[in-house]
Structure formats: C-alpha cells, structure tokens
Design an enzyme around this catalytic site. Structure first.
Site, PDB file in Angstrom:
ATOM      1  N   GLU A  46      -4.126  -9.091  -1.512  1.00 53.93           N
ATOM      2  CA  GLU A  46      -2.901  -8.580  -0.890  1.00 53.93           C
ATOM      3  C   GLU A  46      -2.988  -8.881   0.600  1.00 53.93           C
ATOM      4  OE1 GLU A  46      -2.252  -4.432  -1.301  1.00 53.93           O
ATOM      5  OE2 GLU A  46      -2.665  -4.397  -3.446  1.00 53.93           O
ATOM      6  N   ASP A  57       0.309   3.462   5.719  1.00 56.04           N
ATOM      7  CA  ASP A  57      -1.007   2.988   6.131  1.00 56.04           C
ATOM      8  C   ASP A  57      -1.807   4.068   6.836  1.00 56.04           C
ATOM      9  OD1 ASP A  57      -0.305   0.527   5.146  1.00 56.04           O
ATOM     10  OD2 ASP A  57       0.284  -0.290   7.093  1.00 56.04           O
TER      11      ASP A  57
END
Length: 265
Positions: A46, A57
């Site tokens: 990814e 995140d």
C-alpha cells in the site's frame, strides 16, 4: 481478474500487506523501501498518498507524510514511484488515499494514470460504496481494484455493500481509532472477521479479509492469520524506516514476514 486477489490466493490465505507513505523519506528511498518489502516476502504494497488532513493516520504516519508534504510532494511522484517499483517487482502496488485528492485530480484521470503506472487499485478509507459510483465506474473501466473498509461499527447492510462493491480484498479495520502499533490486537478484529465470513457466505461473495490497524510484530501477524486471509502493517514499517533506514526496515520486514510461516492450530 484482480492481481491483488490472485496474490492473496497464491499466499494460501496467509498474505502480508505493507503500507509506506509515497515519497518518504525521499522518492528514491521510497522505491528502495517498497522493493525491500517485496524481496522480504510481502504479498502486496500500500503506497500512501500524503494528505494534509489525515483523520485515520496515527502519529508515526502523520509525521512522515507531513515531512513529505513540507518538501513539496506532488501526486505525479506517486505514479512515478509505482512505475519504478513495478518495473523491479511483481507484487501488486495499491494506493491508499483519502478521497479529496482524487476528486481534485479528476477521478477518471487519476484512475488512468494509476493504471498506466502499473498500479493495482485504490484503498479509500473515507469513501463508502454508496457514494462511490464515480470511482467504481472508473475502476471498472481501467481494470483496477477498489478496496473499501469494514469497521466494527458497520451494519450488516454496510458489510454486504462493501463485499459486493470491493475488488481485491476487504480492508478489515481491527479497532476503532487511528493507525499505530499496539501491544495486543483488539478482539473486535476477530469478531468483525467472523461477521464478514458469515455475510460473504450468505451473499455468495469470495473476497479475502485483510486485517489492518495496530499490527506491528510477527506474533500479531500469526494471530491475525488464524481468522483472516491477510494482515496489514504500516506504522511499524514507517518507524523502522525512520529510525534505521533500509537496513532497519529489512530487519522489521523479516520479523513480520516470519509470522506468515506460523501454521494455525
């Protein structure tokens, strides 16, 4: 057919997928880091697209992507990186991105550039299938995987929609929260994986479950692979690259990949 699903199937349902931010710590080093994952036994990569408002995140990835943005990262750089990586490895390279950069770039234009670079598809953490018609159409046109997320809070109806609209695998969110290494995996991951198994049987969809968020050790990889077809790790890799460069990353890759070799009881 999905190159990502083919790779997961070829792993015997013991896939390991690694996340790295595009352009970190430099474009050249990012390419070498991706190649290190491929050479170390990872099933797919990814490549995260740096974004200024990364709601999912955790701090390690946020810091890395902010560093990349501060030096002037541009989206074209991600496509250049994918082309360089796919020229040297055979494993699928997916882009993990929030939806706004794709919209600003142009959905079909983005899909076309991704396909031309040799990318396998997109993981879209903030796009739900019900709102994803434009992307689904573009992905079908350019033969790209489209990977949506299932979370512990997802209803059965949402899970069914994710299963029907995804191609490649279903990103199975291990816990509610942001990315980052954790000492133990949340029981919610196993519960959600079991729900996905029940729903994919009920609606007749053969799609792998890959569990992400919080996986940082080979032991955790081995545990996840007792109830899912793949494990996804990111912050542990980014931290290793930050602290030890490519050599440090390779050491962490070896530990994580060892978890795929532990057989289920």
């Amino acid at each position: 057919m999905s190159a990502t699903k083919q790779a997961i199937d070829a792993s015997g349902g013991r896939a390991l997928i690694g996340y790295l931010p595009a352009g970190y710590p430099s474009q050249e080093a990012c390419v070498e880091a991706c190649v290190a994952l491929a050479e170390g036994g990872f099933t797919a990569i990814e490549l995260g697209l740096p974004y200024s408002d990364p709601s999912l995140d955790g701090p390690v990835i946020q810091a890395a992507t902010q560093t990349t943005l501060d030096r002037g990262f541009r989206i074209e750089e991600a496509f250049e990186t994918i082309a360089a990586v796919t020229a040297r490895t055979s494993i699928p390279v997916l882009v993990m991105t929030y939806w706004n950069p794709v919209l600003r770039w142009g959905v079909d234009r983005f899909a076309g550039a991704l396909a031309e670079a040799g990318g396998a598809g997109l993981i879209t953490p903030d796009l739900v299938p019900e709102n994803g018609r434009e992307w689904i159409d573009a992905a079908e046109h350019h033969d790209l995987d489209r990977i949506f997320l299932a979370a512990p809070s997802s209803s059965d109806a949402r899970i069914d929609e994710v299963l029907r609209r995804s191609r490649g695998f279903v990103y199975t969110v291990s816990t509610m929260g942001t990315t980052g290494a954790r000492g133990s995996m949340d029981v919610a991951a196993r519960t959600l994986s079991d729900r996905l198994e029940a729903r994919r049987t009920a609606i007749g969809v053969d799609l792998p479950r890959c569990v992400g968020l919080g996986i940082s050790t080979g032991d955790q990889v081995a545990d996840v692979l007792t109830y899912a077809e793949g494990a996804i790790t990111g912050s542990a890799l980014v931290g290793a690259l930050r602290d030890g460069g490519i050599d440090g990353l390779r050491a962490r890759v070896a530990d994580l990949a060892a978890g795929t070799l532990v057989q289920s009881h």
